[in-house]
Design a protein around this motif. Structure first.
Motif, PDB file in Angstrom:
ATOM      1  N   LEU A   5       5.707   4.680   8.644  1.00 50.36           N
ATOM      2  CA  LEU A   5       5.573   4.949   7.223  1.00 50.36           C
ATOM      3  C   LEU A   5       5.187   3.704   6.438  1.00 50.36           C
ATOM      4  N   GLU A   6       5.780   2.549   6.771  1.00 50.86           N
ATOM      5  CA  GLU A   6       5.630   1.376   5.922  1.00 50.86           C
ATOM      6  C   GLU A   6       4.295   0.665   6.066  1.00 50.86           C
ATOM      7  N   SER A   7       3.465   1.107   6.985  1.00 46.93           N
ATOM      8  CA  SER A   7       2.157   0.464   7.160  1.00 46.93           C
ATOM      9  C   SER A   7       1.070   1.139   6.340  1.00 46.93           C
TER      10      SER A   7
ATOM     11  N   ASN B 298      -5.142  11.153   9.157  1.00 48.04           N
ATOM     12  CA  ASN B 298      -3.772  10.710   9.394  1.00 48.04           C
ATOM     13  C   ASN B 298      -2.820  11.797   8.901  1.00 48.04           C
ATOM     14  N   PRO B 299      -2.711  12.909   9.626  1.00 45.05           N
ATOM     15  CA  PRO B 299      -1.904  14.032   9.148  1.00 45.05           C
ATOM     16  C   PRO B 299      -0.411  13.753   9.127  1.00 45.05           C
TER      17      PRO B 299
ATOM     18  N   PHE C 158       5.968   7.295  -1.270  1.00 44.77           N
ATOM     19  CA  PHE C 158       4.846   7.603  -2.149  1.00 44.77           C
ATOM     20  C   PHE C 158       3.566   6.954  -1.648  1.00 44.77           C
ATOM     21  N   GLY C 159       3.683   5.731  -1.124  1.00 44.40           N
ATOM     22  CA  GLY C 159       2.499   5.081  -0.566  1.00 44.40           C
ATOM     23  C   GLY C 159       1.937   5.843   0.608  1.00 44.40           C
ATOM     24  N   GLY C 160       2.832   6.359   1.461  1.00 43.93           N
ATOM     25  CA  GLY C 160       2.381   7.170   2.583  1.00 43.93           C
ATOM     26  C   GLY C 160       1.691   8.440   2.129  1.00 43.93           C
ATOM     27  N   LEU C 161       2.218   9.083   1.089  1.00 42.16           N
ATOM     28  CA  LEU C 161       1.589  10.302   0.575  1.00 42.16           C
ATOM     29  C   LEU C 161       0.224  10.009  -0.029  1.00 42.16           C
TER      30      LEU C 161
END
Length: 515
Positions: A221-223, A214-215, A204-207
């Motif tokens: 993912l975790e950054s 940043n496509p 969810f954070g990535g979304l």
């Protein structure tokens, strides 16, 4: 075979704990023995070997006296956990591509490249400017030493099984702390699966931080939060086993001591060895050991005051400190409040990582009596004071880490949080134990956390198997800048005029080097 070996609060349980801690101490000490031969001068190497031998012997004898055959104890320990570990072994097999040397034009692979450097270069390692290289390569040393004789391919195979051996010791310690041996094979498999999938809601954070700049966020993912990251277990194992295995073992040992109230004679030594393997994660273990020390002093237990804890462990801590600080001394902390969108990212990181990882602990701490079936059932087993201190300490560590960063250490938050995250995952797995069978609200929340937290594990496996992970360039901040916390710490140059390289290193004038 009788399972009497697993009875709580009896001599057999104490022996079982002691044997696991002994094997873990040997596993973590082997790289340090190899290190003493080429990175230390003759005198320092001999002193270190004497201290390690004394520490292991002191912890080996300890206050526990064997009343059961060692073979029987070890067979009972390992046989009870083989089914669950089979799942973890399969999980580990997905990381095999990270142990292979990449193609010359392929993405950087920190595991394969470090092993390749150690096998192909003379020890101690030096940079292109002939300055000594300082990095946490202890994880690689046993495989690299064999690779010097049998070649790089053999070293890669050994490194993979060396990782599996560390995972096996860790999982047996964690199983002992959680009494998973009392569960059925199906429940042990569920517990292992929970550990494999555990992580924050990075998907969810990535979304939320996805943009035209940043496509894709598959590679890192975790950054997504830019100000820090708390890595899922799969990410830690796949990307940074050198920084993860020893802290996992030491943190699991602390959990065993917390639950069984035995094994203190080797605990500080395990923490010191973990510090040498991974200095930041090793620091993250210290608060939990301090809690156990205070508990034992208040209870009149003197087991902590062993030779391994108060002679060998401080010497190893000092050696590790001098080695890593030979790159230029103490680094300073900086507040991250000036980072772009700091408050927004801080709130998201707190909600999607810290709160999510802590939810099962909060449930057990508060002892909720809300059940989905509205049946009057007994509440779950209450947490004792030490367990509460462990949970709140882990929560506090994850809460404050995003506020600060350490100069020259880009992966600060992801490394130092490793023990705290494992402590919180301890409470995740605890919910799956038999006494929580009817606590449907707790099981539902834990399952929800696992479901949405598994995104990092799935994406990490996919990117490893397909080779789709990008070169380690970080992800982005919300302003589109590279994410500093996702960069590998990498090798640094040690100063030849530092205390370590002047007096302890192989070129010291005090003693001739071992050749």
């Amino acid at each position: 075979m009788s399972t009497a070996v697993y009875s709580d609060n009896d001599q057999a349980t104490r022996e079982q704990t002691q044997w696991l801690l002994r094997l873990s101490a040997i596993y973590l000490a082997i790289p340090l023995v190899i290190f003493s031969a080429k990175w230390l001068n003759t005198g320092a190497g001999i002193i270190l070997l004497i201290l390690i031998s004394y520490g292991l012997a002191s912890g080996w004898s300890g206050p526990i006296r064997n009343s059961l055959p060692a073979g029987r104890i070890l067979k009972e320990i390992f046989s009870k956990n083989l089914t669950a570990f089979a799942l973890i072994f399969v999980w580990c097999c997905f990381s095999i591509p990270n142990y292979l040397l990449p193609a010359p034009d392929g993405p950087s692979n920190i595991i394969a490249s470090t092993l390749g450097d150690l096998v192909g270069s003379t020890w101690p390692l030096h940079s292109t400017t002939q300055q000594p290289r300082v990095e946490n390569f202890f994880f690689y040393l046993p495989a690299a030493a064999l690779g010097k004789v049998f070649g790089l391919t053999f070293a890669q195979i050994i490194l993979f099984f060396w990782t599996c051996l560390g995972l096996f010791l860790f999982w047996n310690l964690l199983s002992l702390a959680l009494q998973l041996d009392r569960l059925s094979d199906a429940r042990r498999l569920i517990a292992a699966l929970a550990f494999v999938l555990a992580g924050g809601w990075d998907f969810f954070g990535g979304l939320l931080n996805l943009s035209s700049e940043n496509p894709r966020f598959v590679s890192d993912l975790e950054s997504w939060a830019a100000i820090g990251e708390f890595s899922a277990n799969t990410t830690l194992l796949f990307k940074a086993p050198a920084e993860t295995l020893a802290p996992w073992i030491a943190a699991a040992a602390a959990l065993v001591v917390m639950e069984k109230k035995t094994g203190q004679t080797l605990l500080v030594l395990l923490a010191a060895l973990s510090f040498v393997w991974s200095p930041l994660a090793g620091i993250g273990i210290i608060p939990f050991i301090f809690i156990l020390l205070i508990r034992d002093i208040a209870g009149g237990n003197a087991d902590f005051f062993s030779g391994s804890n108060f002679f060998t462990a401080p010497a190893i801590f000092l050696l590790g400190t001098l080695f890593y600080w030979s790159t230029g001394g103490v680094r300073t902390f900086h507040w991250q409040s000036s980072e772009p969108d700091f408050l927004r990212n801080l709130i998201l990181l707190f909600l999607l990582e810290t709160v999510v990882l802590s939810l099962p602990f909060f449930f057990q701490h508060r002892k909720p009596k809300i059940y989905l079936n509205q049946i009057d059932l007994p509440p779950p087993v209450a947490l004792n004071k030490t367990q509460m201190f462990f949970g709140w300490t882990a929560f506090f560590i994850l809460t404050i880490l995003p506020f600060v960063k350490l100069e020259g250490t880009p992966r600060f938050s992801s490394q130092i949080s490793v023990p705290a995250i494992l402590v919180l995952i301890f409470f995740w797995v605890r919910i799956l134990k038999r006494e929580f069978t009817f606590q449907y609200s707790q099981i539902a929340v834990t399952a929800l956390c696992l479901l949405f937290g598994s995104g990092a594990a799935v994406i990490e496996v996919y990117s490893t198997l397909t080779g789709s992970r990008q070169s380690v360039q970080g992800n982005r901040t919300s302003a589109g800048n590279p994410t500093p916390d996702n960069q590998p710490s990498g090798p640094k140059e040690g100063r030849k005029d530092s205390l370590f390289w002047r007096w302890i290193g192989p070129q010291s004038r005090l003693f001739s080097p071992l050749q």
